[in-house]
Motif scaffolding. Structure first.
Motif, PDB file in Angstrom:
ATOM      1  N   LEU A 299      18.560  96.183-103.193  1.00 39.00           N
ATOM      2  CA  LEU A 299      17.911  96.651-102.114  1.00 39.00           C
ATOM      3  C   LEU A 299      18.465  96.569-100.757  1.00 39.00           C
ATOM      4  O   LEU A 299      18.712  97.612-100.091  1.00 39.00           O
ATOM      5  CB  LEU A 299      16.567  95.990-101.979  1.00 39.00           C
ATOM      6  CG  LEU A 299      15.875  96.104-100.754  1.00 39.00           C
ATOM      7  CD1 LEU A 299      15.106  97.460-101.152  1.00 39.00           C
ATOM      8  CD2 LEU A 299      14.607  95.238-100.653  1.00 39.00           C
ATOM      9  N   ILE A 300      19.329  95.440-100.452  1.00 41.19           N
ATOM     10  CA  ILE A 300      19.763  95.318 -99.107  1.00 41.19           C
ATOM     11  C   ILE A 300      21.088  96.022 -99.082  1.00 41.19           C
ATOM     12  O   ILE A 300      21.518  96.578 -97.955  1.00 41.19           O
ATOM     13  CB  ILE A 300      19.846  93.590 -98.742  1.00 41.19           C
ATOM     14  CG1 ILE A 300      18.410  93.046 -98.852  1.00 41.19           C
ATOM     15  CG2 ILE A 300      20.531  93.506 -97.378  1.00 41.19           C
ATOM     16  CD1 ILE A 300      17.502  93.586 -98.021  1.00 41.19           C
TER      17      ILE A 300
ATOM     18  N   ASN B 163      15.122  92.538 -92.677  1.00 47.03           N
ATOM     19  CA  ASN B 163      14.494  93.885 -93.314  1.00 47.03           C
ATOM     20  C   ASN B 163      13.006  93.478 -94.007  1.00 47.03           C
ATOM     21  O   ASN B 163      12.340  94.569 -93.856  1.00 47.03           O
ATOM     22  CB  ASN B 163      15.330  94.080 -94.763  1.00 47.03           C
ATOM     23  CG  ASN B 163      16.397  95.253 -94.032  1.00 47.03           C
ATOM     24  OD1 ASN B 163      16.423  96.012 -93.393  1.00 47.03           O
ATOM     25  ND2 ASN B 163      17.619  94.673 -94.666  1.00 47.03           N
ATOM     26  N   LYS B 164      12.715  92.225 -94.414  1.00 41.73           N
ATOM     27  CA  LYS B 164      11.389  92.013 -94.691  1.00 41.73           C
ATOM     28  C   LYS B 164      10.387  92.129 -93.590  1.00 41.73           C
ATOM     29  O   LYS B 164       9.345  92.514 -93.665  1.00 41.73           O
ATOM     30  CB  LYS B 164      11.504  90.641 -95.268  1.00 41.73           C
ATOM     31  CG  LYS B 164      10.260  89.909 -95.265  1.00 41.73           C
ATOM     32  CD  LYS B 164       9.489  89.722 -96.475  1.00 41.73           C
ATOM     33  CE  LYS B 164       7.881  89.169 -96.552  1.00 41.73           C
ATOM     34  NZ  LYS B 164       6.899  89.662 -96.069  1.00 41.73           N
ATOM     35  N   LEU B 165      10.652  91.459 -92.482  1.00 42.07           N
ATOM     36  CA  LEU B 165       9.963  91.873 -91.254  1.00 42.07           C
ATOM     37  C   LEU B 165       9.924  93.106 -90.856  1.00 42.07           C
ATOM     38  O   LEU B 165       8.744  93.462 -90.630  1.00 42.07           O
ATOM     39  CB  LEU B 165      10.507  90.775 -90.118  1.00 42.07           C
ATOM     40  CG  LEU B 165      10.695  89.281 -90.463  1.00 42.07           C
ATOM     41  CD1 LEU B 165      11.440  88.747 -89.423  1.00 42.07           C
ATOM     42  CD2 LEU B 165       9.054  88.882 -90.498  1.00 42.07           C
TER      43      LEU B 165
ATOM     44  N   ASP C 296       6.337  93.953 -88.855  1.00 43.55           N
ATOM     45  CA  ASP C 296       6.350  92.867 -87.981  1.00 43.55           C
ATOM     46  C   ASP C 296       7.207  93.010 -86.905  1.00 43.55           C
ATOM     47  O   ASP C 296       8.418  91.847 -86.941  1.00 43.55           O
ATOM     48  CB  ASP C 296       6.408  91.509 -88.796  1.00 43.55           C
ATOM     49  CG  ASP C 296       5.914  90.314 -88.177  1.00 43.55           C
ATOM     50  OD1 ASP C 296       5.715  90.404 -86.705  1.00 43.55           O
ATOM     51  OD2 ASP C 296       5.596  89.494 -88.703  1.00 43.55           O
ATOM     52  N   TYR C 297       7.481  94.063 -86.269  1.00 41.00           N
ATOM     53  CA  TYR C 297       8.317  94.272 -85.158  1.00 41.00           C
ATOM     54  C   TYR C 297       8.876  93.248 -84.298  1.00 41.00           C
ATOM     55  O   TYR C 297       9.769  92.982 -83.777  1.00 41.00           O
ATOM     56  CB  TYR C 297       8.078  95.557 -84.308  1.00 41.00           C
ATOM     57  CG  TYR C 297       7.710  96.711 -85.317  1.00 41.00           C
ATOM     58  CD1 TYR C 297       8.466  96.842 -86.637  1.00 41.00           C
ATOM     59  CD2 TYR C 297       6.630  97.588 -84.999  1.00 41.00           C
ATOM     60  CE1 TYR C 297       8.075  97.888 -87.232  1.00 41.00           C
ATOM     61  CE2 TYR C 297       6.486  98.737 -85.864  1.00 41.00           C
ATOM     62  CZ  TYR C 297       7.064  98.745 -87.111  1.00 41.00           C
ATOM     63  OH  TYR C 297       6.896  99.809 -87.794  1.00 41.00           O
TER      64      TYR C 297
ATOM     65  N   PHE D  78      17.653  99.107 -85.190  1.00 42.65           N
ATOM     66  CA  PHE D  78      16.248  98.725 -85.188  1.00 42.65           C
ATOM     67  C   PHE D  78      15.743  99.332 -84.194  1.00 42.65           C
ATOM     68  O   PHE D  78      14.531  99.996 -84.359  1.00 42.65           O
ATOM     69  CB  PHE D  78      16.217  97.159 -85.065  1.00 42.65           C
ATOM     70  CG  PHE D  78      14.850  96.667 -84.463  1.00 42.65           C
ATOM     71  CD1 PHE D  78      14.083  96.496 -85.338  1.00 42.65           C
ATOM     72  CD2 PHE D  78      14.686  95.954 -83.373  1.00 42.65           C
ATOM     73  CE1 PHE D  78      12.731  96.048 -85.058  1.00 42.65           C
ATOM     74  CE2 PHE D  78      13.426  95.496 -83.052  1.00 42.65           C
ATOM     75  CZ  PHE D  78      12.564  95.623 -83.876  1.00 42.65           C
ATOM     76  N   TYR D  79      16.007  99.339 -82.760  1.00 42.48           N
ATOM     77  CA  TYR D  79      15.444  99.896 -81.754  1.00 42.48           C
ATOM     78  C   TYR D  79      15.413 101.534 -81.814  1.00 42.48           C
ATOM     79  O   TYR D  79      14.387 102.119 -81.649  1.00 42.48           O
ATOM     80  CB  TYR D  79      16.038  99.548 -80.342  1.00 42.48           C
ATOM     81  CG  TYR D  79      15.642  98.115 -80.173  1.00 42.48           C
ATOM     82  CD1 TYR D  79      14.380  97.652 -79.862  1.00 42.48           C
ATOM     83  CD2 TYR D  79      16.769  97.243 -80.082  1.00 42.48           C
ATOM     84  CE1 TYR D  79      14.132  96.546 -79.313  1.00 42.48           C
ATOM     85  CE2 TYR D  79      16.433  95.836 -79.752  1.00 42.48           C
ATOM     86  CZ  TYR D  79      14.959  95.514 -79.333  1.00 42.48           C
ATOM     87  OH  TYR D  79      14.777  94.280 -79.214  1.00 42.48           O
TER      88      TYR D  79
END
Length: 118
Positions: free
Chosen positions: A17-18, A45-47, A52-53, A79-80
């Protein structure tokens, strides 16, 4: 199923996955060879995928404080940029705002100085 086999199965699944890792039948994923960056990616990645930003952002800056590497910086930018693509409704429903995105991007500037070359 014993705990060792369970951990091995989890490691293989996370590796696929990762890291987009294609498993060969004779290849084994060794959890003992994982780096702190590998673990960061898993938790991050889970968050992120559970929306759950805020916790994902907290984890990013914690990791940048401990491991200010180009790879972590790049993940932070991604991410951003991903958050910028989300709707205001999605962001608000997950307790995050556009202002926080812009503030986070601004806060990243202090970590980028290490990677700027003249």
């Amino acid at each position: 199923m014993n705990i060792e086999k369970l951990i091995e199965s989890l490691g293989k699944a996370l590796g696929k996955l990762i890291f987009n890792k294609q498993e060969k039948s004779s290849e084994k994923f060794n959890i003992e060879q994982m780096t702190s960056t590998d673990l960061f990616k898993i938790f991050f990645n889970k968050l992120f995928h559970s929306s759950d930003y805020n916790k994902a952002e907290d984890l990013i800056f914690k990791e940048l404080e401990e491991n200010n590497s180009q790879e972590i910086y790049d993940i932070s930018l991604e991410f951003y940029n991903s958050l910028l693509q989300k709707s205001d409704l999605d962001l608000n429903n997950n307790n995050f705002s556009r202002e926080e995105i812009y503030q986070g991007l601004n806060d990243l500037k202090k970590y980028n100085k290490k990677f700027i070359t003249n």
